[in-house]
Design a protein around this motif. Structure first.
Motif, PDB file in Angstrom:
ATOM      1  N   TYR A   9      13.773 -39.245 -23.780  1.00 43.90           N
ATOM      2  CA  TYR A   9      12.698 -38.300 -23.505  1.00 43.90           C
ATOM      3  C   TYR A   9      12.795 -37.101 -24.450  1.00 43.90           C
ATOM      4  O   TYR A   9      13.851 -36.804 -24.993  1.00 43.90           O
ATOM      5  N   GLY A  10      11.670 -36.414 -24.620  1.00 41.17           N
ATOM      6  CA  GLY A  10      11.652 -35.160 -25.369  1.00 41.17           C
ATOM      7  C   GLY A  10      11.672 -35.304 -26.878  1.00 41.17           C
ATOM      8  O   GLY A  10      11.817 -34.314 -27.586  1.00 41.17           O
ATOM      9  N   ARG A  12       9.764 -36.353 -30.508  1.00 40.56           N
ATOM     10  CA  ARG A  12       8.405 -36.436 -31.052  1.00 40.56           C
ATOM     11  C   ARG A  12       8.219 -37.724 -31.842  1.00 40.56           C
ATOM     12  O   ARG A  12       9.063 -38.094 -32.643  1.00 40.56           O
ATOM     13  N   GLU A  27       3.223 -37.269 -30.405  1.00 38.92           N
ATOM     14  CA  GLU A  27       3.337 -37.439 -28.959  1.00 38.92           C
ATOM     15  C   GLU A  27       4.775 -37.215 -28.524  1.00 38.92           C
ATOM     16  O   GLU A  27       5.708 -37.579 -29.234  1.00 38.92           O
ATOM     17  N   VAL A  28       4.923 -36.635 -27.345  1.00 40.96           N
ATOM     18  CA  VAL A  28       6.226 -36.421 -26.721  1.00 40.96           C
ATOM     19  C   VAL A  28       6.118 -36.917 -25.285  1.00 40.96           C
ATOM     20  O   VAL A  28       5.133 -36.620 -24.597  1.00 40.96           O
ATOM     21  N   ALA A  30       7.669 -36.368 -21.771  1.00 35.26           N
ATOM     22  CA  ALA A  30       8.501 -35.382 -21.064  1.00 35.26           C
ATOM     23  C   ALA A  30       9.544 -36.087 -20.194  1.00 35.26           C
ATOM     24  O   ALA A  30       9.343 -37.234 -19.772  1.00 35.26           O
ATOM     25  N   GLU A 121      -1.072 -34.471 -18.835  1.00 28.02           N
ATOM     26  CA  GLU A 121      -0.691 -34.261 -20.223  1.00 28.02           C
ATOM     27  C   GLU A 121      -1.004 -32.835 -20.642  1.00 28.02           C
ATOM     28  O   GLU A 121      -1.810 -32.152 -20.019  1.00 28.02           O
ATOM     29  N   ILE A 139      -0.347 -32.083 -30.834  1.00 25.53           N
ATOM     30  CA  ILE A 139       0.796 -32.627 -30.109  1.00 25.53           C
ATOM     31  C   ILE A 139       0.408 -32.870 -28.657  1.00 25.53           C
ATOM     32  O   ILE A 139      -0.008 -31.954 -27.953  1.00 25.53           O
ATOM     33  N   ARG A 140       0.551 -34.100 -28.245  1.00 25.27           N
ATOM     34  CA  ARG A 140       0.281 -34.495 -26.858  1.00 25.27           C
ATOM     35  C   ARG A 140       1.613 -34.685 -26.158  1.00 25.27           C
ATOM     36  O   ARG A 140       2.430 -35.509 -26.580  1.00 25.27           O
ATOM     37  N   THR A 141       1.836 -33.919 -25.083  1.00 21.75           N
ATOM     38  CA  THR A 141       3.037 -34.103 -24.267  1.00 21.75           C
ATOM     39  C   THR A 141       2.619 -34.790 -22.977  1.00 21.75           C
ATOM     40  O   THR A 141       1.814 -34.256 -22.214  1.00 21.75           O
TER      41      THR A 141
END
Length: 192
Positions: A9-10, A12, A27-28, A30, A121, A139-141
């Motif tokens: 996780y976490g 990129r 994208e990340v 979480a 998100e 950046i999409r988390t």
């Protein structure tokens, strides 16, 4: 035989470099974003080859996929039964893993409906700082996602997400029971 893998996780991932005129997309995932389905043992999650439900390797419903969610990563152990080791696409993917060609892990998920999770998100602008690797990417988390499957892939979006084969003999070599002499010799060349 067991395949073990880890999706950290976490981290990129670059999903698109933006081409000639677009903005890069990253994208990340979480920590514990997959918790809803992972923490419910009644939810069947599959382990597949290349996101193809026509090429299953293991599943929770069959009792051959164990998942462990932590703040650092989603880890898993997929037991590849003797019967499945006789299937041609399974032999192919095991050979790809042994050769170091197919080691990536890719999660198959979708975002939950807004009625269930209002903000699954977060979208943000990376900013522009080329000297430090920031090129105005979007950046999409992913904060919450419904995980349906995990796949072995050749080129993962997240390079740190990997799988490895485990079926060690007393001498430390892989023992691919029933996979044929040629593959047996190939697998025995690879050590952890």
């Amino acid at each position: 035989m067991a395949l073990q893998g880890r999706f950290p996780y976490g981290k990129r991932a670059v999903l698109s470099d933006g081409g000639r005129t677009g903005r890069p997309k990253k994208e990340v995932i979480a920590p514990r974003a997959f918790a809803y389905r992972v923490n419910d043992p009644k939810q069947d999650i599959h382990f597949l080859v290349g996101h193809s439900f026509d090429k299953p390797l293991a599943s929770r419903g069959a009792g051959t996929l164990d998942l462990l969610d932590s703040d650092d990563a989603l880890t898993f152990t997929a037991t590849i039964t003797e019967e499945m080791q006789e299937v041609s696409y399974v032999k192919d993917i095991l050979a790809g893993i042994a050769a170091g060609l197919t080691l990536g892990i890719s999660p198959g998920f979708r975002l939950p409906p807004k009625r269930a999770v209002p903000e699954p998100e977060m979208i943000e602008d990376e900013g522009m700082d080329p000297e430090n690797g920031a090129h105005n990417a979007i950046i999409r988390t992913v904060l919450a996602a419904l995980l349906y499957e995990i796949s072995v892939v050749t080129r993962p979006a997240y390079p740190e997400a990997q799988v490895e084969a485990r079926n060690w003999g007393p001498d430390g070599l892989l023992r691919p029971d029933g996979l044929g002499d040629g593959l047996h010799r190939t697998l025995n060349r690879w050590r952890a």
